[in-house]
Design a protein around this motif. Sequence first.
Motif, PDB file in Angstrom:
ATOM      1  N   GLU A   9       0.861  -1.187   0.000  1.00 54.61           N
ATOM      2  CA  GLU A   9       0.000   0.000   0.000  1.00 54.61           C
ATOM      3  C   GLU A   9       0.897   1.237   0.000  1.00 54.61           C
ATOM      4  O   GLU A   9       1.745   1.387   0.873  1.00 54.61           O
ATOM      5  CB  GLU A   9      -0.898   0.020   1.246  1.00 54.61           C
ATOM      6  CG  GLU A   9      -1.901  -1.122   1.325  1.00 54.61           C
ATOM      7  CD  GLU A   9      -2.591  -1.176   2.674  1.00 54.61           C
ATOM      8  OE1 GLU A   9      -3.391  -0.258   2.961  1.00 54.61           O
ATOM      9  OE2 GLU A   9      -2.320  -2.119   3.438  1.00 54.61           O
ATOM     10  N   GLN A  11       0.736   5.251   0.253  1.00 54.86           N
ATOM     11  CA  GLN A  11      -0.209   6.275   0.706  1.00 54.86           C
ATOM     12  C   GLN A  11       0.433   7.658   0.682  1.00 54.86           C
ATOM     13  O   GLN A  11       1.370   7.917   1.433  1.00 54.86           O
ATOM     14  CB  GLN A  11      -0.686   5.951   2.136  1.00 54.86           C
ATOM     15  CG  GLN A  11      -1.408   4.616   2.260  1.00 54.86           C
ATOM     16  CD  GLN A  11      -1.762   4.264   3.703  1.00 54.86           C
ATOM     17  OE1 GLN A  11      -1.407   4.976   4.641  1.00 54.86           O
ATOM     18  NE2 GLN A  11      -2.460   3.159   3.873  1.00 54.86           N
ATOM     19  N   SER A  38      -0.758   7.606  -4.466  1.00 53.76           N
ATOM     20  CA  SER A  38      -1.368   6.542  -3.649  1.00 53.76           C
ATOM     21  C   SER A  38      -1.910   5.440  -4.548  1.00 53.76           C
ATOM     22  O   SER A  38      -2.568   5.723  -5.550  1.00 53.76           O
ATOM     23  CB  SER A  38      -2.523   7.092  -2.798  1.00 53.76           C
ATOM     24  OG  SER A  38      -2.091   8.118  -1.935  1.00 53.76           O
ATOM     25  N   ASP A  40      -2.591   0.686  -4.400  1.00 57.67           N
ATOM     26  CA  ASP A  40      -2.360  -0.619  -3.769  1.00 57.67           C
ATOM     27  C   ASP A  40      -1.869  -1.598  -4.823  1.00 57.67           C
ATOM     28  O   ASP A  40      -2.192  -1.464  -6.008  1.00 57.67           O
ATOM     29  CB  ASP A  40      -3.658  -1.178  -3.159  1.00 57.67           C
ATOM     30  CG  ASP A  40      -4.230  -0.259  -2.084  1.00 57.67           C
ATOM     31  OD1 ASP A  40      -3.435   0.391  -1.386  1.00 57.67           O
ATOM     32  OD2 ASP A  40      -5.468  -0.199  -1.952  1.00 57.67           O
ATOM     33  N   LYS A  74       3.417   7.168   3.315  1.00 53.20           N
ATOM     34  CA  LYS A  74       3.637   5.854   3.919  1.00 53.20           C
ATOM     35  C   LYS A  74       3.776   4.778   2.850  1.00 53.20           C
ATOM     36  O   LYS A  74       3.127   4.839   1.802  1.00 53.20           O
ATOM     37  CB  LYS A  74       2.462   5.493   4.836  1.00 53.20           C
ATOM     38  CG  LYS A  74       2.452   6.242   6.152  1.00 53.20           C
ATOM     39  CD  LYS A  74       1.380   5.692   7.072  1.00 53.20           C
ATOM     40  CE  LYS A  74       1.459   6.346   8.451  1.00 53.20           C
ATOM     41  NZ  LYS A  74       0.398   5.829   9.332  1.00 53.20           N
ATOM     42  N   LEU A  76       3.377   0.703   3.033  1.00 51.54           N
ATOM     43  CA  LEU A  76       3.012  -0.438   3.875  1.00 51.54           C
ATOM     44  C   LEU A  76       3.255  -1.722   3.092  1.00 51.54           C
ATOM     45  O   LEU A  76       2.698  -1.909   2.000  1.00 51.54           O
ATOM     46  CB  LEU A  76       1.543  -0.356   4.304  1.00 51.54           C
ATOM     47  CG  LEU A  76       1.109   0.901   5.062  1.00 51.54           C
ATOM     48  CD1 LEU A  76      -0.380   0.847   5.382  1.00 51.54           C
ATOM     49  CD2 LEU A  76       1.901   1.075   6.344  1.00 51.54           C
ATOM     50  N   GLU A  78       2.795  -5.685   3.404  1.00 49.01           N
ATOM     51  CA  GLU A  78       2.053  -6.673   4.201  1.00 49.01           C
ATOM     52  C   GLU A  78       1.566  -6.064   5.520  1.00 49.01           C
ATOM     53  O   GLU A  78       1.604  -6.699   6.571  1.00 49.01           O
ATOM     54  CB  GLU A  78       2.893  -7.925   4.455  1.00 49.01           C
ATOM     55  CG  GLU A  78       3.200  -8.710   3.188  1.00 49.01           C
ATOM     56  CD  GLU A  78       3.806 -10.078   3.470  1.00 49.01           C
ATOM     57  OE1 GLU A  78       4.766 -10.142   4.265  1.00 49.01           O
ATOM     58  OE2 GLU A  78       3.315 -11.068   2.915  1.00 49.01           O
ATOM     59  N   GLY A  79       1.147  -4.799   5.448  1.00 52.32           N
ATOM     60  CA  GLY A  79       0.601  -4.122   6.620  1.00 52.32           C
ATOM     61  C   GLY A  79       1.624  -3.429   7.496  1.00 52.32           C
ATOM     62  O   GLY A  79       1.253  -2.645   8.379  1.00 52.32           O
ATOM     63  N   ASP A  80       2.924  -3.694   7.288  1.00 45.49           N
ATOM     64  CA  ASP A  80       3.972  -3.066   8.102  1.00 45.49           C
ATOM     65  C   ASP A  80       4.446  -1.773   7.436  1.00 45.49           C
ATOM     66  O   ASP A  80       4.764  -1.770   6.243  1.00 45.49           O
ATOM     67  CB  ASP A  80       5.180  -4.004   8.269  1.00 45.49           C
ATOM     68  CG  ASP A  80       4.821  -5.276   9.027  1.00 45.49           C
ATOM     69  OD1 ASP A  80       3.783  -5.277   9.730  1.00 45.49           O
ATOM     70  OD2 ASP A  80       5.565  -6.268   8.913  1.00 45.49           O
ATOM     71  N   ASP A  81       4.509  -0.704   8.216  1.00 51.03           N
ATOM     72  CA  ASP A  81       4.988   0.578   7.702  1.00 51.03           C
ATOM     73  C   ASP A  81       6.516   0.554   7.620  1.00 51.03           C
ATOM     74  O   ASP A  81       7.197   0.513   8.640  1.00 51.03           O
ATOM     75  CB  ASP A  81       4.517   1.704   8.618  1.00 51.03           C
ATOM     76  CG  ASP A  81       4.858   3.089   8.069  1.00 51.03           C
ATOM     77  OD1 ASP A  81       5.523   3.163   7.012  1.00 51.03           O
ATOM     78  OD2 ASP A  81       4.454   4.092   8.684  1.00 51.03           O
ATOM     79  N   SER A  83       8.251   2.877   5.766  1.00 49.52           N
ATOM     80  CA  SER A  83       8.682   4.147   5.162  1.00 49.52           C
ATOM     81  C   SER A  83       9.748   4.879   5.968  1.00 49.52           C
ATOM     82  O   SER A  83      10.481   5.695   5.432  1.00 49.52           O
ATOM     83  CB  SER A  83       7.483   5.072   4.922  1.00 49.52           C
ATOM     84  OG  SER A  83       6.625   5.099   6.037  1.00 49.52           O
ATOM     85  N   TYR A  93      13.195  -7.134   5.454  1.00 51.53           N
ATOM     86  CA  TYR A  93      12.247  -6.903   4.361  1.00 51.53           C
ATOM     87  C   TYR A  93      12.915  -6.990   2.990  1.00 51.53           C
ATOM     88  O   TYR A  93      12.237  -7.201   1.988  1.00 51.53           O
ATOM     89  CB  TYR A  93      11.577  -5.531   4.515  1.00 51.53           C
ATOM     90  CG  TYR A  93      10.695  -5.417   5.733  1.00 51.53           C
ATOM     91  CD1 TYR A  93       9.369  -5.857   5.704  1.00 51.53           C
ATOM     92  CD2 TYR A  93      11.172  -4.880   6.919  1.00 51.53           C
ATOM     93  CE1 TYR A  93       8.556  -5.753   6.822  1.00 51.53           C
ATOM     94  CE2 TYR A  93      10.378  -4.775   8.042  1.00 51.53           C
ATOM     95  CZ  TYR A  93       9.069  -5.221   7.989  1.00 51.53           C
ATOM     96  OH  TYR A  93       8.262  -5.127   9.105  1.00 51.53           O
TER      97      TYR A  93
END
Length: 325
Positions: A9, A11, A38, A40, A74, A76, A78-81, A83, A93
Amino acid sequence: MGDKEKLLEVQNLKKYFPVKGGVLQRTVGNVKAVDDVSFDVFKGETLGIVGESGSGKSTLGRTILRLLDPTEGKILFEGDDISTLSNRKMRPYRKDMQMVFQDPYASLNPRMSVGEIIEEPLIVQKVLSKKDRKDKVVDLLQKVGLPAEARDKYPHEFSGGQRQRIGIARSLTLNPKLIIGDEPVSALDVSVQSQVLNLMEDLQDEFNLTYLFIAHDLSVVKHISDRVGVMYLGKLAEIGPKHHIYNNPLHPYTRALLSAVPIPDVERKREKIKLKGELPSPSNPPTGCPFHTRCPEVHDRCKVELPELVHQGEGQYVACHLYTN
């Protein structure tokens, strides 16, 4: 795409490069290479990012991989930020996110053998024993269509297409989830391009890969992508499923880009949309819509008000005042 799982993601991502000037080399402005983007990326899909040179595509890819630090926004994974993570915290990562570079001549170390190039990520991440690493190198070479003997040769002994296969093998070493291709076939002959694209599609199925595929060639992107995003001057002009973007482009810039793609049918005539003027400087972008200085359908509102990316149905979004209220 609602039922698909998001892998990445992005953003409101911005990447500005400071412009220095004067005797004291103070910051006098910014090059807005990526400006409030932005989107996905879903697991298992290929998202193509297109735009002319200077649109910010490559900077976007490098910022997502944290090869460049974002200015704002941001990322993301797999849901982890990720940035704002330090290089040390980014290391776990790195194995899940890899890049295939544009130039297969410049992206491979000429002093290292092919085997050493492919094995290097395994050594850095401290995975597998020495014997298992050697076996993995041979396996990956065969997966990308090169013989096992290639591991003892050096990059200069291979053609451009073969070198790009070596680059792809290196990117697969750590079993990544996301591969960002930064114009991975633009430096290759047209006859070799299709072979490398077909290889990437086969590997996507075999390794369950997700691709962010950056290119300026719309026919290449059409071949490999599920969805397509069109960038102009650091911003997303339009994004949506491939068949909508190619069959029903909404943004005037997307229509102009597509009108320049050759059609392999002599009978069919397509009117070329000729854009006036040059791409404005990202250090001094125009007010309002960034495309208004070249747009054949410009209105007064376009010159003062920045259009937002608005959903037009079936996953297609466009940033254009023709479609807002």
